[in-house]
Design a protein around this motif. Structure first.
Motif, short mmCIF file in Angstrom:
data_model
loop_
_atom_site.label_atom_id
_atom_site.label_comp_id
_atom_site.label_asym_id
_atom_site.label_seq_id
_atom_site.Cartn_x
_atom_site.Cartn_y
_atom_site.Cartn_z
N ASP A 83 -6.30 8.57 2.14
CA ASP A 83 -6.23 8.99 0.83
C ASP A 83 -7.68 9.62 0.57
O ASP A 83 -8.50 9.86 1.51
CB ASP A 83 -5.94 7.97 -0.21
N HIS A 85 -10.58 8.61 -0.54
CA HIS A 85 -11.80 7.88 -0.46
C HIS A 85 -12.39 7.73 0.81
O HIS A 85 -13.09 6.91 0.93
CB HIS A 85 -11.45 6.75 -1.18
N TRP A 181 -12.29 -7.27 3.46
CA TRP A 181 -10.69 -7.46 3.62
C TRP A 181 -10.76 -6.61 5.18
O TRP A 181 -11.61 -5.82 5.41
CB TRP A 181 -9.83 -6.81 3.05
N PRO A 193 6.17 -10.85 -0.69
CA PRO A 193 6.49 -10.02 -1.63
C PRO A 193 5.70 -9.66 -2.73
O PRO A 193 4.73 -10.25 -3.10
CB PRO A 193 7.75 -11.03 -2.24
N PRO A 194 6.01 -8.24 -3.12
CA PRO A 194 5.09 -7.83 -4.16
C PRO A 194 5.27 -8.67 -5.52
O PRO A 194 4.44 -8.68 -6.36
CB PRO A 194 5.79 -6.24 -4.51
N MET A 223 -2.98 -14.77 -1.34
CA MET A 223 -3.76 -13.53 -1.79
C MET A 223 -3.91 -12.43 -0.51
O MET A 223 -3.83 -11.44 -0.68
CB MET A 223 -5.11 -13.93 -2.25
N SER A 226 -0.46 -10.83 0.24
CA SER A 226 -0.09 -9.83 -0.85
C SER A 226 -0.88 -8.63 -0.86
O SER A 226 -0.64 -7.55 -0.95
CB SER A 226 0.14 -10.49 -2.16
N TYR A 227 -2.23 -9.06 -0.51
CA TYR A 227 -3.22 -7.64 -0.45
C TYR A 227 -2.62 -6.78 0.61
O TYR A 227 -2.39 -5.78 0.57
CB TYR A 227 -4.54 -8.19 -0.24
N GLU A 229 0.08 -6.48 1.77
CA GLU A 229 1.51 -5.94 1.45
C GLU A 229 1.50 -4.80 0.55
O GLU A 229 2.00 -3.77 0.37
CB GLU A 229 2.49 -6.80 0.63
N SER A 230 0.25 -4.57 -0.34
CA SER A 230 0.08 -3.88 -1.13
C SER A 230 -0.45 -2.37 -0.58
O SER A 230 -0.55 -1.38 -1.16
CB SER A 230 -0.85 -4.14 -2.32
N LEU A 231 -0.96 -2.60 0.43
CA LEU A 231 -1.50 -1.39 1.26
C LEU A 231 -0.55 -0.43 2.15
O LEU A 231 0.65 -0.98 2.35
CB LEU A 231 -2.33 -1.93 2.77
N PHE A 235 -4.28 4.41 3.02
CA PHE A 235 -4.98 3.82 1.97
C PHE A 235 -6.56 3.51 2.47
O PHE A 235 -6.72 2.99 3.72
CB PHE A 235 -4.40 2.51 1.41
N THR A 236 -7.47 3.36 1.71
CA THR A 236 -8.68 3.14 1.73
C THR A 236 -9.17 1.91 0.92
O THR A 236 -8.77 2.11 -0.23
CB THR A 236 -9.78 4.17 2.19
N LYS A 238 -12.90 -0.07 -1.00
CA LYS A 238 -14.23 -0.41 -0.89
C LYS A 238 -14.67 -1.32 -0.25
O LYS A 238 -15.82 -1.61 -0.14
CB LYS A 238 -14.81 -0.49 -2.52
N ASN A 239 -13.81 -2.42 -0.15
CA ASN A 239 -14.43 -3.47 0.51
C ASN A 239 -13.00 -3.96 1.91
O ASN A 239 -12.68 -4.95 2.14
CB ASN A 239 -14.30 -4.83 -0.31
N PRO B 107 -11.33 0.32 -8.53
CA PRO B 107 -11.66 0.39 -6.98
C PRO B 107 -12.68 -0.98 -6.69
O PRO B 107 -12.66 -1.48 -5.89
CB PRO B 107 -12.35 1.63 -7.03
N MET B 111 -8.33 -7.71 -5.73
CA MET B 111 -7.01 -8.15 -5.48
C MET B 111 -5.86 -6.75 -5.66
O MET B 111 -6.18 -6.01 -6.51
CB MET B 111 -6.90 -9.27 -6.58
N PRO B 112 -4.83 -6.92 -4.93
CA PRO B 112 -3.87 -6.20 -5.39
C PRO B 112 -3.08 -6.76 -7.01
O PRO B 112 -3.09 -7.96 -6.93
CB PRO B 112 -2.65 -6.09 -4.34
N ASN B 114 0.12 -6.31 -9.85
CA ASN B 114 1.29 -5.41 -10.43
C ASN B 114 1.64 -5.90 -11.81
O ASN B 114 0.86 -6.75 -12.34
CB ASN B 114 2.50 -5.73 -9.51
N LEU B 131 3.45 -2.80 -7.41
CA LEU B 131 2.19 -3.45 -6.49
C LEU B 131 1.32 -2.40 -6.30
O LEU B 131 1.62 -1.36 -5.62
CB LEU B 131 2.87 -4.29 -5.40
N ALA B 133 -2.80 -1.40 -4.71
CA ALA B 133 -4.06 -1.88 -3.97
C ALA B 133 -4.96 -1.64 -4.99
O ALA B 133 -5.00 -0.69 -5.79
CB ALA B 133 -3.89 -1.25 -2.79
N HIS B 136 -6.12 2.28 -6.49
CA HIS B 136 -5.00 3.08 -6.36
C HIS B 136 -4.11 3.00 -7.67
O HIS B 136 -4.62 1.73 -8.57
CB HIS B 136 -4.05 2.56 -5.33
N THR B 156 1.98 -10.82 -8.79
CA THR B 156 1.51 -10.85 -7.67
C THR B 156 1.20 -12.16 -7.07
O THR B 156 0.67 -13.06 -7.78
CB THR B 156 0.25 -9.60 -7.30
N ALA B 157 1.62 -12.51 -5.88
CA ALA B 157 1.39 -13.85 -5.30
C ALA B 157 -0.04 -14.04 -5.06
O ALA B 157 -0.68 -12.96 -4.69
CB ALA B 157 2.02 -14.03 -3.83
N PRO B 158 -0.71 -15.12 -5.37
CA PRO B 158 -0.03 -16.31 -5.94
C PRO B 158 0.17 -16.06 -7.41
O PRO B 158 -0.88 -16.10 -8.20
CB PRO B 158 -1.06 -17.42 -5.80
#
Lengths: 249, 480
Positions: A83, A85, A181, A193-194, A223, A226-227, A229-231, A235-236, A238-239, B107, B111-112, B114, B131, B133, B136, B156-158
């Motif tokens: 992306d 960034h 991360w 799951p989202p 966490m 799900s993190y 999963e969101s990628l 994607f990039t 900051k952490n 940014p 956490m992600p 939604n 959802l 990131a 984004h 979003t989980a949890p």
């Protein structure tokens, strides 16, 4: 050769390239992999012994990689691989890392860039199971670990520290939690799951957030999954950084 | 009676035929014309009423931010927010509108996130489609098919933790016929918070997974912090005005027995439905992940306390807000206290005049006074000021290490015998409440104050019945 000889001398096996040998074990993943969707819950999987970088890849090391492979310079990288960034914290005119940051973990890298870096070192990205297993630290000091992880996850980004600022875990691995991360090879192939309440159709949105998890009380694991999963691979963050792994053969 | 009924029926029919005559397109098939950017507001503000008579495309831009903020006096917490505050921004649209929803994850967030809007018809209420990131943004759109007041939240989980950290808000879908004009609209949302430290423990508090799973919150608050709607932050209205409250419960776990002390909801739109108000309701149960709105005319000036009528939440955990109504008093509706006399049950008058006097022990020494005073304190004072003397933040000032007690004894004697009302600053914090006057005799006042002065680092003075006699405000009737 170097690898073998250093094994003989140290308990936590450390290679000359600052890799750590994580011994063979079995591990119950937090979520099922998507291709195991027919099982009802995660079962223990075998982890073969593997080498893992003791620290996340630093700006300094990534700079060396970019110098050698200019295709991955921020002004040359192909648009489909990232992306907008990519390496945005490298702000000088040459688009190179700030000298003050050389020992800090590299961030703002896409999965493609991370994978290319590891391949260039004749390594690969760790699988999610390998990474997660190393984080569990063989359940040494489990509760403290979980609380430490949670308290880092709960707060927004701060200035990144240099790698090795905190003690290594029992495997001799640094900074798995509390700094950045990290990408894994198969970051989005789990059933995290989202929408964590959906427990119906596993295939539709990777299923039941809580029904299939192996430990409902492990919010920190929810966490992480799900993190990831969101990628998407381009994607990039900051952490968001990475480290590499290697088969122990 | 019959005539009136017939007349009413006639009007109803007439209205019905009028409504038929004007072609009102059905929701869902109504034509979209134009486009606007949604006005979003932070609680307690509510976006303006919708006056347009057609469906439109509404663009909603909502930014998720993880921020450190105040949870109670001296207590901070890392909130995860829709728009920077808890609760999230209030969104107001009209039935039939097409909403283009932009969820932007800052940014700097870790956490992600939604969003699941209960106003959305579709799997997950938008959750799977949104959802996002950190760094984004996601876009999805939906058509507002059903009017009502709805909760939205992060899924979003949890999910329980995302909600426990403050990720909820309200979205109002006005019915296509619109909503009536009122003088004030306010936005109030209740949530439960689970901190590592106990209620009142100072400093930045981390989320406690254990307490969340046990459903044992340390704080239950309106609008994201204890005191968000008290003192200077109180909601304000003038006598004779009509108030509409939009009240939601984010949870994650507790429901609310929402009540406004001293008011009756003239109309209650239970569960956020828009067309069947119940009339004259005292308390309404709002589920976690649910909402209701209510309208009432404020007839009598004064301060109206909003509570979760599960009262220890209001009393000890923060679920307390205020609506201050200004204007002239109307004694025909509410008289205020007209008289205060000693109540003597039948046949008890002899005992009451003689026996208590004989029974009540008199303190001979300061130590006696402290001991007797403790009993009086626990019976009369501890309910508000607490047995530990620390009071309740925003509601009841502390007696422990209290600067109110550091000077002359006269103000304390006057406060106990004559009561207190209005603004009061104790140990640097402002209070604005009422302390009733107490019908205690000189000996009892002396004892309880001596107990207070000799507890919790308060200097150790002795107050004598003579001191009380000198400074007291209300003479005790049965003594004279």
């Amino acid at each position: 050769m170097l690898v073998l000889s250093s094994c003989l001398f140290s308990a936590a096996a450390v290679s000359a390239e600052d890799m750590v040998l994580v011994p063979e074990s079995s591990f119950t993943p937090f979520f099922l992999k998507r291709d195991n969707a027919s099982s009802s819950s995660a079962a223990a999987t075998k982890i073969s012994a593997f080498w893992l970088d003791a620290t996340p890849v630093t700006n300094g090391k990534f700079q060396a990689f970019v110098n050698k492979y200019p295709d991955w310079h921020k002004s040359n990288i192909k648009k489909i691989f990232t992306d907008s960034h990519y390496l945005e914290h490298w702000q000088n005119t040459q688009g190179s890392a700030d000298t003050a940051d050389l020992d800090k973990p590299v961030v703002n890298v896409s999965w493609f860039a991370a994978e290319a870096y590891c391949e260039a070192q004749d390594k690969r990205l760790p699988t999610t199971d390998e990474w997660e297993y190393t984080l569990t630290d063989n359940d040494r000091d489990k509760e403290n670990l979980q609380q430490r992880i949670m308290s880092w996850y709960s707060v927004p980004n701060k200035e990144l520290p240099a790698v090795r600022a905190n003690p290594a875990n029992g495997f001799g691995v640094f900074d798995l939690a509390g700094v950045i991360w990290e990408w894994t090879a198969d970051f989005n192939s789990y059933m995290a799951p989202p929408d964590s309440r959906n427990s119906g159709d596993k295939n539709l949105f990777c299923g039941s957030g809580s029904l299939n998890a192996s430990n409902l009380g492990d919010y920190a694991a929810f966490m992480r999954y799900s993190y990831r999963e969101s990628l998407k691979g381009n994607f990039t963050g900051k952490n968001l950084g990475f480290r590499c792994a290697k088969d122990a053969k | 009676m019959k005539k009136i009924k017939l007349f009413a029926l006639g009007t109803a029919l007439c209205m019905a035929s009028l409504a038929q005559a004007a072609p009102t397109p059905k929701a869902g098939s109504s034509k979209i014309s134009g486009q606007e950017i949604a006005i979003l507001t932070d609680a307690p503000a509510v976006p303006p009423r919708i006056t347009r008579k057609h469906a439109t495309k509404v663009v909603v831009n909502l930014e998720v931010k993880e921020v450190e903020g105040r949870l109670a006096d001296g207590v901070s917490y890392t909130f995860w927010t829709f728009g920077g505050k808890v609760p999230g921004k209030f969104i107001r649209i009209r039935e039939g509108d097409e909403v283009e929803f932009h969820l932007n994850n800052h940014p700097d967030n870790k956490m992600p996130h939604n969003i699941d809007l209960h106003a959305v018809t579709g799997p997950g209420g938008g959750a799977a489609a949104s959802l996002t990131a950190p760094g984004h943004s996601s876009v999805f759109s939906f058509k507002a098919l059903n009017p009502g007041l709805y909760v939205y939240h992060c899924a979003t989980a949890p999910v329980a933790m995302h909600v426990a950290n403050g990720m909820y808000g309200l979205i109002l879908v006005e019915p296509k016929e619109g909503m009536s004009k009122v003088d004030h609209e306010f936005y109030v949302m209740q949530g439960d918070f689970y901190t590592q430290g106990k209620n009142g423990e100072q400093g930045l508090q981390a989320f406690s997974m254990v307490k969340a799973i046990e459903e044992e919150p340390e704080y239950v608050v309106f609008n994201g912090s204890a005191g968000s709607l008290t003192g200077d932050n109180a909601l304000k209205a003038k006598k004779g005005e009509t108030v509409r409250l939009f009240v939601g419960v984010g949870g994650p776990n507790l429901t609310s027995s929402f009540h406004v002390i001293g008011e009756i909801f003239d109309k209650l739109y239970a569960e956020g439905n828009t067309d069947r108000p119940a009339k004259n309701i005292q308390t309404t149960l709002i589920p976690a992940g649910g909402a209701a709105y209510m309208e009432f005319k404020v007839n009598v000036p004064g301060t109206y306390i909003m509570v979760d009528h599960s009262l220890t939440r209001a009393f000890n955990k923060g679920a307390l807000g205020m609506l201050k109504v200004s204007g002239d008093e109307d004694k025909t509706i509410y008289s205020g206290k007209m008289t205060d006399e000693v109540y003597l049950p039948e046949g008890s008058s002899m005992r009451n005049t003689a026996a208590p006097q004989a029974q009540a022990p008199t303190a001979k020494t300061k130590a006696d006074r402290i001991k007797l005073g403790e009993g009086i304190y626990n019976t009369n004072c501890a309910a508000c000021h607490q047995t530990t003397g620390v009071g309740v933040p925003q509601a009841f000032p502390p007696l422990a290490k209290s600067d109110y007690l550091s000077g002359s004894k006269a103000p304390a004697i006057k406060a106990v015998t004559g009561g207190l009302q209005g603004k009061l600053v104790v140990n640097g914090n402002e209070y604005n409440g009422v302390m009733p006057s107490w019908s205690l005799n000189d000996e009892e006042v002396a004892n309880v104050l001596t107990y207070i002065y000799n507890s919790w680092d308060n200097g150790g003075d002795e107050v004598t019945p003579e001191d009380v006699k000198k400074h007291r405000i209300n003479p005790v009737k049965h003594e004279e």
